[in-house]
Design an enzyme around this catalytic site. Structure first.
Site, PDB file in Angstrom:
ATOM      1  N   PRO A  14     -11.015   5.247  -8.706  1.00 33.37           N
ATOM      2  CA  PRO A  14     -11.144   5.318 -10.082  1.00 33.37           C
ATOM      3  C   PRO A  14     -10.356   4.840 -10.835  1.00 33.37           C
ATOM      4  O   PRO A  14      -9.278   4.163 -10.823  1.00 33.37           O
ATOM      5  CB  PRO A  14     -10.957   6.795 -10.159  1.00 33.37           C
ATOM      6  N   ASN A  15     -10.554   4.676 -12.140  1.00 31.76           N
ATOM      7  CA  ASN A  15      -9.605   3.641 -13.084  1.00 31.76           C
ATOM      8  C   ASN A  15      -9.317   2.285 -13.022  1.00 31.76           C
ATOM      9  O   ASN A  15      -9.225   1.522 -14.093  1.00 31.76           O
ATOM     10  CB  ASN A  15      -8.163   4.339 -13.713  1.00 31.76           C
ATOM     11  N   ARG A  22      -5.307  -2.464 -18.176  1.00 30.83           N
ATOM     12  CA  ARG A  22      -4.713  -1.172 -17.875  1.00 30.83           C
ATOM     13  C   ARG A  22      -3.115  -1.317 -17.348  1.00 30.83           C
ATOM     14  O   ARG A  22      -3.159  -2.336 -16.056  1.00 30.83           O
ATOM     15  CB  ARG A  22      -5.652  -0.390 -16.700  1.00 30.83           C
ATOM     16  N   TYR A  27      -0.295  -4.066 -12.742  1.00 33.22           N
ATOM     17  CA  TYR A  27      -1.483  -4.086 -12.040  1.00 33.22           C
ATOM     18  C   TYR A  27      -1.246  -5.431 -12.836  1.00 33.22           C
ATOM     19  O   TYR A  27      -2.887  -5.707 -11.970  1.00 33.22           O
ATOM     20  CB  TYR A  27      -2.452  -2.861 -12.280  1.00 33.22           C
ATOM     21  N   ASN A  78      -9.078   0.312  -1.743  1.00 33.34           N
ATOM     22  CA  ASN A  78      -8.253  -0.235  -2.974  1.00 33.34           C
ATOM     23  C   ASN A  78      -8.720   1.979  -3.335  1.00 33.34           C
ATOM     24  O   ASN A  78      -9.250   2.142  -4.307  1.00 33.34           O
ATOM     25  CB  ASN A  78      -8.481  -0.799  -4.056  1.00 33.34           C
ATOM     26  N   ALA A  81      -5.383   6.368  -7.278  1.00 33.06           N
ATOM     27  CA  ALA A  81      -4.963   7.983  -7.131  1.00 33.06           C
ATOM     28  C   ALA A  81      -5.110   8.492  -6.242  1.00 33.06           C
ATOM     29  O   ALA A  81      -4.201   9.264  -5.961  1.00 33.06           O
ATOM     30  CB  ALA A  81      -5.146   8.310  -8.474  1.00 33.06           C
ATOM     31  N   ASP A  91     -10.154  11.963   5.919  1.00 34.67           N
ATOM     32  CA  ASP A  91     -11.285  11.747   6.885  1.00 34.67           C
ATOM     33  C   ASP A  91     -12.139  11.549   7.029  1.00 34.67           C
ATOM     34  O   ASP A  91     -12.938  11.162   8.388  1.00 34.67           O
ATOM     35  CB  ASP A  91     -11.465  13.439   6.459  1.00 34.67           C
ATOM     36  N   GLU A 102      -5.487  -0.569   3.585  1.00 33.08           N
ATOM     37  CA  GLU A 102      -6.230   0.009   1.944  1.00 33.08           C
ATOM     38  C   GLU A 102      -5.514  -1.097   1.662  1.00 33.08           C
ATOM     39  O   GLU A 102      -4.561  -1.328   1.947  1.00 33.08           O
ATOM     40  CB  GLU A 102      -5.360   1.709   2.793  1.00 33.08           C
ATOM     41  N   HIS A 104      -3.491  -2.008  -2.471  1.00 36.83           N
ATOM     42  CA  HIS A 104      -2.730  -1.743  -3.903  1.00 36.83           C
ATOM     43  C   HIS A 104      -2.553  -2.768  -4.051  1.00 36.83           C
ATOM     44  O   HIS A 104      -1.453  -3.789  -4.053  1.00 36.83           O
ATOM     45  CB  HIS A 104      -2.476  -0.489  -3.717  1.00 36.83           C
ATOM     46  N   ARG A 111       7.927   2.455  -6.715  1.00 33.22           N
ATOM     47  CA  ARG A 111       6.767   3.404  -8.284  1.00 33.22           C
ATOM     48  C   ARG A 111       7.238   4.848  -7.593  1.00 33.22           C
ATOM     49  O   ARG A 111       8.297   4.838  -7.407  1.00 33.22           O
ATOM     50  CB  ARG A 111       5.983   2.826  -8.455  1.00 33.22           C
ATOM     51  N   ARG A 115       3.893   8.220  -5.515  1.00 31.56           N
ATOM     52  CA  ARG A 115       3.183   7.496  -5.093  1.00 31.56           C
ATOM     53  C   ARG A 115       3.536   6.613  -3.586  1.00 31.56           C
ATOM     54  O   ARG A 115       2.685   5.656  -2.514  1.00 31.56           O
ATOM     55  CB  ARG A 115       2.439   5.892  -6.335  1.00 31.56           C
TER      56      ARG A 115
HETATM   57  C1  DQA Z   1      -3.586   1.230  -6.939  1.00 33.74           C
HETATM   58  C2  DQA Z   1      -2.049   2.530  -7.345  1.00 33.74           C
HETATM   59  C3  DQA Z   1      -2.145   3.978  -7.448  1.00 33.74           C
HETATM   60  O1  DQA Z   1      -1.459   4.276  -7.467  1.00 33.74           O
HETATM   61  C4  DQA Z   1      -3.144   3.760  -8.613  1.00 33.74           C
HETATM   62  O2  DQA Z   1      -2.421   5.422  -8.810  1.00 33.74           O
HETATM   63  C5  DQA Z   1      -3.707   3.188  -9.203  1.00 33.74           C
HETATM   64  C6  DQA Z   1      -3.400   1.803  -8.553  1.00 33.74           C
HETATM   65  C7  DQA Z   1      -3.212  -0.020  -7.347  1.00 33.74           C
HETATM   66  O3  DQA Z   1      -4.036  -0.786  -6.892  1.00 33.74           O
HETATM   67  O4  DQA Z   1      -2.113  -0.178  -7.059  1.00 33.74           O
HETATM   68  O5  DQA Z   1      -4.804   3.465 -10.225  1.00 33.74           O
HETATM   69  O6  DQA Z   1      -4.005   1.999  -5.855  1.00 33.74           O
END
Ligand code: DQA
Length: 154
Positions: A14-15, A22, A27, A78, A81, A91, A102, A104, A111, A115
Site C-alpha cells: 500500500p501507498n 510521497r 522514501y 515490499n 505498512a 502466513d 523483503e 524496504h 524510524r 516500524r
Molecule cells: C516501507 C516502510 C514502511 O514502514 C512504510 O509503511 C511504507 C514503506 C519502505 O519501503 O520503507 O509504506 O515499506
C-alpha cells in the site's frame, strides 16, 4: 522469452504507488515506475524474467503471494505498512515454497518504534532496508543468488 527462464515476482504494498511525491526525504525521489524500470534493466542483466506489481489491498497481496509460490521461483516483497500489522501476510510467505526477500526503501529501524517490527521478516529468506530504490536491485541480486544456490543442491 523462454518459458524455462527463472521468473521473479516483485510485489509492492500500500501507498507505494505514490512514490516520488510521497515523503521524498524518507522514501527518495524515484517513482514506482522508475523503480520498475531499474528492476527490468537488472533482470535483463541477470537473465531472469520479472512481474512487477503494486496493490493497496491486503487480500490481493495474499493472492499474489499464493500465485507467486505457484508460478515464480522467488518473490521480492515490499509489504509497506502491512509489514508491521499483518500476520496473514507472514502466513502467506510461510506457506509458499519459494524464497521471499523483503525490501524496504527506508531504514525501518531508524524510524518510529512501530516500524521496527516486521511480521514478514520471520518468514523472509533475507531482508534489505535503508538503500532506497537500490534496495530492489540488491534484493533481486540476493534472490537470484539464493535461487541459483538452491538449484545446485537440488
Ligand atoms: C516501507 C516502510 C514502511 O514502514 C512504510 O509503511 C511504507 C514503506 C519502505 O519501503 O520503507 O509504506 O515499506
Amino acid at each position: 522469452m523462454h518459458s524455462n527462464q527463472t521468473k521473479i515476482l516483485i510485489l509492492n504494498g500500500p501507498n507505494l504507488n505514490l512514490l516520488g511525491s510521497r515523503e521524498p526525504i524518507i522514501y527518495g525521489s524515484h517513482s514506482l515506475e522508475q523503480i520498475k524500470r531499474l528492476c527490468e534493466t537488472r533482470a535483463t542483466e541477470l537473465n531472469v524474467e520479472i512481474d512487477f506489481i503494486q496493490t493497496n489491498h491486503e487480500g490481493e497481496m495474499l493472492e499474489h503471494i499464493h500465485d507467486g509460490g505457484a508460478r515464480f521461483q522467488g518473490i521480492v516483497l515490499n509489504p509497506a505498512a502491512y509489514s508491521h500489522t499483518s500476520v496473514a501476510l507472514l502466513d502467506a510467505v510461510l506457506a509458499v515454497d519459494v524464497p521471499v526477500v523483503e525490501v524496504h526503501l527506508s531504514n525501518i529501524h531508524k524510524r518510529e518504534e512501530y516500524r521496527k517490527k516486521s511480521f514478514v521478516s520471520f518468514g523472509a529468506a533475507g531482508v534489505i532496508f535503508g538503500f532506497g530504490a537500490t534496495g530492489y536491485i540488491l534484493a533481486l541480486d540476493g534472490l537470484v543468488a539464493k535461487i541459483g544456490a538452491n538449484k545446485m543442491v537440488e
